[in-house]
Design an enzyme around this catalytic site. Structure first.
Site, PDB file in Angstrom:
ATOM      1  N   THR A 131       0.645  -1.686  -0.051  1.00 18.88           N
ATOM      2  CA  THR A 131      -0.151   0.027   0.294  1.00 18.88           C
ATOM      3  C   THR A 131       1.289   1.397   0.052  1.00 18.88           C
ATOM      4  O   THR A 131       1.873   1.820   0.802  1.00 18.88           O
ATOM      5  CB  THR A 131      -0.947  -0.286   1.525  1.00 18.88           C
ATOM      6  OG1 THR A 131      -1.786   1.350   1.121  1.00 18.88           O
ATOM      7  CG2 THR A 131      -0.043  -0.183   2.363  1.00 18.88           C
ATOM      8  N   ASP A 132       0.837   2.460  -0.507  1.00 17.74           N
ATOM      9  CA  ASP A 132       0.606   3.729  -0.380  1.00 17.74           C
ATOM     10  C   ASP A 132       1.397   4.061   0.673  1.00 17.74           C
ATOM     11  O   ASP A 132       1.691   4.617   1.511  1.00 17.74           O
ATOM     12  CB  ASP A 132      -0.020   4.888  -1.267  1.00 17.74           C
ATOM     13  CG  ASP A 132      -1.002   5.127  -0.912  1.00 17.74           C
ATOM     14  OD1 ASP A 132      -2.079   4.206   0.140  1.00 17.74           O
ATOM     15  OD2 ASP A 132      -1.931   5.832  -1.689  1.00 17.74           O
ATOM     16  N   GLU A 133       0.261   3.708   1.819  1.00 21.79           N
ATOM     17  CA  GLU A 133       0.318   4.297   3.121  1.00 21.79           C
ATOM     18  C   GLU A 133       1.296   4.175   4.291  1.00 21.79           C
ATOM     19  O   GLU A 133       2.466   4.844   4.788  1.00 21.79           O
ATOM     20  CB  GLU A 133      -0.549   3.003   4.213  1.00 21.79           C
ATOM     21  CG  GLU A 133      -1.625   4.023   3.341  1.00 21.79           C
ATOM     22  CD  GLU A 133      -2.935   3.713   4.868  1.00 21.79           C
ATOM     23  OE1 GLU A 133      -3.014   3.832   5.781  1.00 21.79           O
ATOM     24  OE2 GLU A 133      -4.343   3.295   3.774  1.00 21.79           O
ATOM     25  N   TYR A 156      -2.035  -0.273  11.053  1.00 20.89           N
ATOM     26  CA  TYR A 156      -1.978  -1.178   9.727  1.00 20.89           C
ATOM     27  C   TYR A 156      -0.895  -0.823   8.940  1.00 20.89           C
ATOM     28  O   TYR A 156      -0.064  -2.161   8.717  1.00 20.89           O
ATOM     29  CB  TYR A 156      -2.857  -1.064   8.914  1.00 20.89           C
ATOM     30  CG  TYR A 156      -3.351  -1.223   7.726  1.00 20.89           C
ATOM     31  CD1 TYR A 156      -3.027  -2.602   7.026  1.00 20.89           C
ATOM     32  CD2 TYR A 156      -3.318   0.328   6.604  1.00 20.89           C
ATOM     33  CE1 TYR A 156      -3.471  -2.831   5.909  1.00 20.89           C
ATOM     34  CE2 TYR A 156      -3.178  -0.033   4.733  1.00 20.89           C
ATOM     35  CZ  TYR A 156      -3.357  -1.571   5.236  1.00 20.89           C
ATOM     36  OH  TYR A 156      -2.648  -2.067   3.670  1.00 20.89           O
ATOM     37  N   LYS A 160       1.784  -3.649   8.228  1.00 21.48           N
ATOM     38  CA  LYS A 160       2.511  -3.973   6.182  1.00 21.48           C
ATOM     39  C   LYS A 160       3.885  -3.162   5.658  1.00 21.48           C
ATOM     40  O   LYS A 160       4.687  -3.858   5.098  1.00 21.48           O
ATOM     41  CB  LYS A 160       1.548  -2.926   4.824  1.00 21.48           C
ATOM     42  CG  LYS A 160      -0.341  -2.973   5.384  1.00 21.48           C
ATOM     43  CD  LYS A 160      -0.597  -4.839   4.620  1.00 21.48           C
ATOM     44  CE  LYS A 160       0.437  -4.728   2.772  1.00 21.48           C
ATOM     45  NZ  LYS A 160      -0.425  -5.692   2.356  1.00 21.48           N
TER      46      LYS A 160
HETATM   47  P1  NAD Z   1     -10.357  -7.227   2.236  1.00 16.24           P
HETATM   48  O1  NAD Z   1      -9.981  -6.401   3.680  1.00 16.24           O
HETATM   49  O2  NAD Z   1     -11.048  -7.217   1.749  1.00 16.24           O
HETATM   50  O3  NAD Z   1      -9.160  -8.926   1.772  1.00 16.24           O
HETATM   51  C1  NAD Z   1      -8.661  -9.361   2.522  1.00 16.24           C
HETATM   52  C2  NAD Z   1      -8.660 -11.104   2.227  1.00 16.24           C
HETATM   53  O4  NAD Z   1      -7.589 -11.373   2.851  1.00 16.24           O
HETATM   54  C3  NAD Z   1      -9.678 -11.727   2.975  1.00 16.24           C
HETATM   55  O5  NAD Z   1     -10.247 -12.871   2.783  1.00 16.24           O
HETATM   56  C4  NAD Z   1      -9.545 -12.537   4.471  1.00 16.24           C
HETATM   57  O6  NAD Z   1     -10.405 -13.333   4.265  1.00 16.24           O
HETATM   58  C5  NAD Z   1      -7.831 -12.832   4.039  1.00 16.24           C
HETATM   59  N1  NAD Z   1      -6.745 -13.066   5.025  1.00 16.24           N
HETATM   60  C6  NAD Z   1      -6.922 -11.852   6.405  1.00 16.24           C
HETATM   61  N2  NAD Z   1      -6.293 -12.439   6.984  1.00 16.24           N
HETATM   62  C7  NAD Z   1      -6.010 -14.077   6.153  1.00 16.24           C
HETATM   63  C8  NAD Z   1      -4.986 -15.155   6.836  1.00 16.24           C
HETATM   64  N3  NAD Z   1      -4.580 -15.050   8.005  1.00 16.24           N
HETATM   65  N4  NAD Z   1      -4.464 -16.028   6.092  1.00 16.24           N
HETATM   66  C9  NAD Z   1      -5.839 -16.054   5.137  1.00 16.24           C
HETATM   67  N5  NAD Z   1      -6.368 -15.353   4.043  1.00 16.24           N
HETATM   68  C10 NAD Z   1      -6.633 -14.420   5.177  1.00 16.24           C
HETATM   69  O7  NAD Z   1      -8.385  -6.417   2.081  1.00 16.24           O
HETATM   70  P2  NAD Z   1      -8.023  -5.335   0.245  1.00 16.24           P
HETATM   71  O8  NAD Z   1      -8.653  -4.688   0.387  1.00 16.24           O
HETATM   72  O9  NAD Z   1      -9.076  -6.733  -1.036  1.00 16.24           O
HETATM   73  O10 NAD Z   1      -6.764  -5.962   0.048  1.00 16.24           O
HETATM   74  C11 NAD Z   1      -6.286  -6.911  -0.073  1.00 16.24           C
HETATM   75  C12 NAD Z   1      -4.617  -6.169  -0.157  1.00 16.24           C
HETATM   76  O11 NAD Z   1      -4.116  -4.953  -0.970  1.00 16.24           O
HETATM   77  C13 NAD Z   1      -4.041  -5.967   0.890  1.00 16.24           C
HETATM   78  O12 NAD Z   1      -2.556  -6.616   1.139  1.00 16.24           O
HETATM   79  C14 NAD Z   1      -3.942  -4.576   1.246  1.00 16.24           C
HETATM   80  O13 NAD Z   1      -3.116  -4.188   2.288  1.00 16.24           O
HETATM   81  C15 NAD Z   1      -3.739  -4.376  -0.298  1.00 16.24           C
HETATM   82  N6  NAD Z   1      -4.582  -2.638  -0.695  1.00 16.24           N
HETATM   83  C16 NAD Z   1      -5.268  -1.897  -0.505  1.00 16.24           C
HETATM   84  C17 NAD Z   1      -5.788  -1.031  -0.979  1.00 16.24           C
HETATM   85  C18 NAD Z   1      -7.200  -1.131  -1.258  1.00 16.24           C
HETATM   86  O14 NAD Z   1      -7.589   0.371  -1.097  1.00 16.24           O
HETATM   87  N7  NAD Z   1      -8.253  -1.776  -0.700  1.00 16.24           N
HETATM   88  C19 NAD Z   1      -4.339  -0.240  -1.550  1.00 16.24           C
HETATM   89  C20 NAD Z   1      -3.076  -0.708  -2.041  1.00 16.24           C
HETATM   90  C21 NAD Z   1      -3.092  -2.221  -1.388  1.00 16.24           C
HETATM   91  O1  DAU Z   2      -4.380   3.855   0.310  1.00 12.20           O
HETATM   92  C1  DAU Z   2      -4.346   2.909   0.788  1.00 12.20           C
HETATM   93  C2  DAU Z   2      -5.582   2.209   1.381  1.00 12.20           C
HETATM   94  O2  DAU Z   2      -6.349   2.904   1.514  1.00 12.20           O
HETATM   95  C3  DAU Z   2      -4.888   0.448   1.971  1.00 12.20           C
HETATM   96  O3  DAU Z   2      -3.499   0.866   2.709  1.00 12.20           O
HETATM   97  C4  DAU Z   2      -6.449   0.306   2.544  1.00 12.20           C
HETATM   98  O4  DAU Z   2      -6.177  -0.917   3.256  1.00 12.20           O
HETATM   99  C5  DAU Z   2      -7.530   0.812   2.589  1.00 12.20           C
HETATM  100  O5  DAU Z   2      -8.460   0.195   3.394  1.00 12.20           O
HETATM  101  C6  DAU Z   2      -7.282   2.657   2.285  1.00 12.20           C
HETATM  102  O6  DAU Z   2      -7.968   3.037   3.577  1.00 12.20           O
HETATM  103  P1  DAU Z   2      -8.126   4.479   3.712  1.00 12.20           P
HETATM  104  O7  DAU Z   2      -7.997   4.561   5.701  1.00 12.20           O
HETATM  105  O8  DAU Z   2      -7.228   5.160   2.922  1.00 12.20           O
HETATM  106  O9  DAU Z   2      -9.022   3.899   3.677  1.00 12.20           O
HETATM  107  P2  DAU Z   2     -11.091   4.250   4.367  1.00 12.20           P
HETATM  108  O10 DAU Z   2     -12.123   4.267   3.304  1.00 12.20           O
HETATM  109  O11 DAU Z   2     -11.273   3.427   5.504  1.00 12.20           O
HETATM  110  O12 DAU Z   2     -10.494   5.404   4.282  1.00 12.20           O
HETATM  111  C7  DAU Z   2     -11.111   7.289   3.382  1.00 12.20           C
HETATM  112  C8  DAU Z   2     -10.838   7.889   3.544  1.00 12.20           C
HETATM  113  O13 DAU Z   2     -12.214   8.477   4.481  1.00 12.20           O
HETATM  114  C9  DAU Z   2      -9.909   8.678   4.922  1.00 12.20           C
HETATM  115  O14 DAU Z   2      -9.583   9.816   5.364  1.00 12.20           O
HETATM  116  C10 DAU Z   2     -10.570   8.083   6.460  1.00 12.20           C
HETATM  117  C11 DAU Z   2     -12.246   8.709   5.577  1.00 12.20           C
HETATM  118  N1  DAU Z   2     -13.376   8.374   6.325  1.00 12.20           N
HETATM  119  C12 DAU Z   2     -13.462   6.887   6.942  1.00 12.20           C
HETATM  120  C13 DAU Z   2     -14.682   6.085   6.932  1.00 12.20           C
HETATM  121  C14 DAU Z   2     -14.514   4.776   7.226  1.00 12.20           C
HETATM  122  C15 DAU Z   2     -14.503   8.984   7.756  1.00 12.20           C
HETATM  123  O15 DAU Z   2     -14.572  10.040   7.102  1.00 12.20           O
HETATM  124  N2  DAU Z   2     -15.760   8.051   7.501  1.00 12.20           N
HETATM  125  C16 DAU Z   2     -15.732   6.771   8.100  1.00 12.20           C
HETATM  126  O16 DAU Z   2     -16.344   6.023   8.409  1.00 12.20           O
END
Ligand code: NAD
Ligand code: DAU
Length: 349
Positions: A131-133, A156, A160
């Site tokens: 992730t970019d975080e 988190y 990562k």
């Molecule tokens: P998600 O939470 O939707 O899905 C995570 C999946 O991993 C689920 O299916 C869960 O059951 C599985 N999992 C969790 N713990 C496990 C374990 N111990 N063993 C096996 N499976 C397990 O996550 P996502 O949003 O799809 O993110 C996927 C990946 O991409 C992550 O590594 C996250 O850090 C990265 N990522 C997410 C975002 C985003 O915006 N969502 C952005 C950049 C990177």
């Molecule tokens: O940047 C990549 C990341 O983006 C991924 O690595 C993470 O897995 C993914 O969850 C996401 O993280 P964020 O914290 O940016 O996403 P989230 O959707 O939780 O929140 C987006 C923005 O909205 C953040 O500034 C917090 C705000 N927010 C979020 C929620 C859930 C609110 O204001 N209210 C809310 O209820």
């Protein structure tokens, strides 16, 4: 015959990657390992579940024996590692599960791959999705590039970052062939409604308050999930071993501006008067340690591998809102049971 293991394939991004690979590579076996936490849902893969080149293994990536068995049973040649705990708010409440899955789980996979491939690395690859975080938080100017120093700020992102370091350490120390990508915020179908976009679409539909953290001034850089999946495909097949690629669409939005656009789109698609749901906006206590701004520079991916996002944000958002409105049964399925408890504890509104 290639055999590609995808971890976390029942989650949001993982399900799009599995679908893409199953459809695109009929001659490869696509093995999805997922322990099905609250975020994992096999319904996300219903359309590909019966394909002859798809396999599902319910397993925990922290369980070395289970991972070893899957690698051997399917003669795995490549790994795309997405399984993780992914929600920042949950990491603030319970950081331990993030250290377990994201750090120990990644280390378990790395060690199992190293032992299984045993130095025969030709045609093998461990692809780590990050992730970019991990780069921390930006002020109002500049972008994260592949050389931006790590500065994670939430439990988190710290977990990562630690996993990314282990991946690179395995490359440096044992020559394990790895590649890492760091992507910005994804949105699209099948995202668990704890994250901003699906949570707010669902709440607007049900006339529930929209909990905006702080003043809604934080900035995120949004990418349609299928574009992320395409980038993973490109990097998996053509990325340089040992390299890192940033993935993003140069698409920054201040939360409150994005929320207002979402309200307009949902209201229009539901046939409500324009702006009818603005009254649902509710400013709540800010997220602890809330990162101000993320912005990804993905120039390297474009110039070296030719990847670009395919969708404009307005188009992607419209598609996404329509999907959630058309798939209320999916939303109902994932918001029953434990979700209600999480919601009440988290928001108290
Ligand atoms: P998600 O939470 O939707 O899905 C995570 C999946 O991993 C689920 O299916 C869960 O059951 C599985 N999992 C969790 N713990 C496990 C374990 N111990 N063993 C096996 N499976 C397990 O996550 P996502 O949003 O799809 O993110 C996927 C990946 O991409 C992550 O590594 C996250 O850090 C990265 N990522 C997410 C975002 C985003 O915006 N969502 C952005 C950049 C990177
Ligand atoms: O940047 C990549 C990341 O983006 C991924 O690595 C993470 O897995 C993914 O969850 C996401 O993280 P964020 O914290 O940016 O996403 P989230 O959707 O939780 O929140 C987006 C923005 O909205 C953040 O500034 C917090 C705000 N927010 C979020 C929620 C859930 C609110 O204001 N209210 C809310 O209820």
């Amino acid at each position: 015959m290639k055999s590609i293991l995808i971890t976390g394939g029942a989650g949001f991004i993982g399900s799009h990657v599995v679908r893409l690979f199953v459809n695109r590579y009929p001659d490869a076996t696509i093995v999805n390992i997922d322990s099905l936490t609250y975020a994992g849902n096999l319904e996300n893969l219903r359309d590909v579940a019966a394909r002859p080149n798809y396999r599902f293994v319910k397993a925990d990536i922290c369980d070395y024996a289970q991972v070893q068995r899957a690698l051997a049973d399917f003669a795995v040649t490549g790994i795309v590692h997405l399984a993780a705990e992914s929600h920042v708010d949950r990491s603030i409440t319970d950081p331990f599960v993030f250290a377990r899955t994201n750090v120990i789980g990644t280390l378990t996979l790395l060690q199992a791959a190293k032992e299984y491939w045993n130095g025969h690395y030709d045609g093998r690859l461990f692809y780590h999705v990050s992730t970019d975080e991990v780069y921390g938080s930006l002020d109002h100017g500049g972008f994260f590039t592949e050389t931006t120093p790590y500065d994670p700020k939430s439990p988190y992102s710290a977990s990562k970052a630690a996993s990314d370091h282990f991946v690179r350490a395995f490359h440096n120390t044992y020559k394990l062939p790895v590649v890492v990508s760091n992507c910005s915020n994804n949105y699209g179908p099948y995202q668990f409604p704890e994250k901003l976009i699906p949570l707010f679409i669902n709440n607007i539909r049900h006339n529930k308050p929209l909990p905006v953290y702080g003043r809604g001034e934080n900035v995120r850089d949004w990418l349609f999930v299928e574009d992320h999946a395409r980038a993973i495909d490109v990097i998996f097949h053509r990325g340089r071993i040992g390299d890192t690629y940033n993935i993003g669409g140069f698409n920054e939005w201040k939360n409150i501006d994005l929320i207002r656009v979402m309200i307009r789109v949902v209201d229009r698609l539901l046939g409500r008067p324009e702006g009818a749901s603005e009254k649902l906006i509710t400013y709540v206590t800010d997220r602890a340690g809330h990162d101000l701004r993320y912005a990804i520079d993905s120039t390297k991916l474009k110039t070296e591998l030719g990847w670009e996002p395919s969708l404009q944000f307005e188009e992607g958002l419209e598609k996404t809102v329509k999907w959630y409105l058309d798939n209320q049964a999916w939303l109902d399925g994932v918001t029953s049971g434990d979700y209600q408890k999480y919601y009440e504890q988290m928001y108290k509104i």
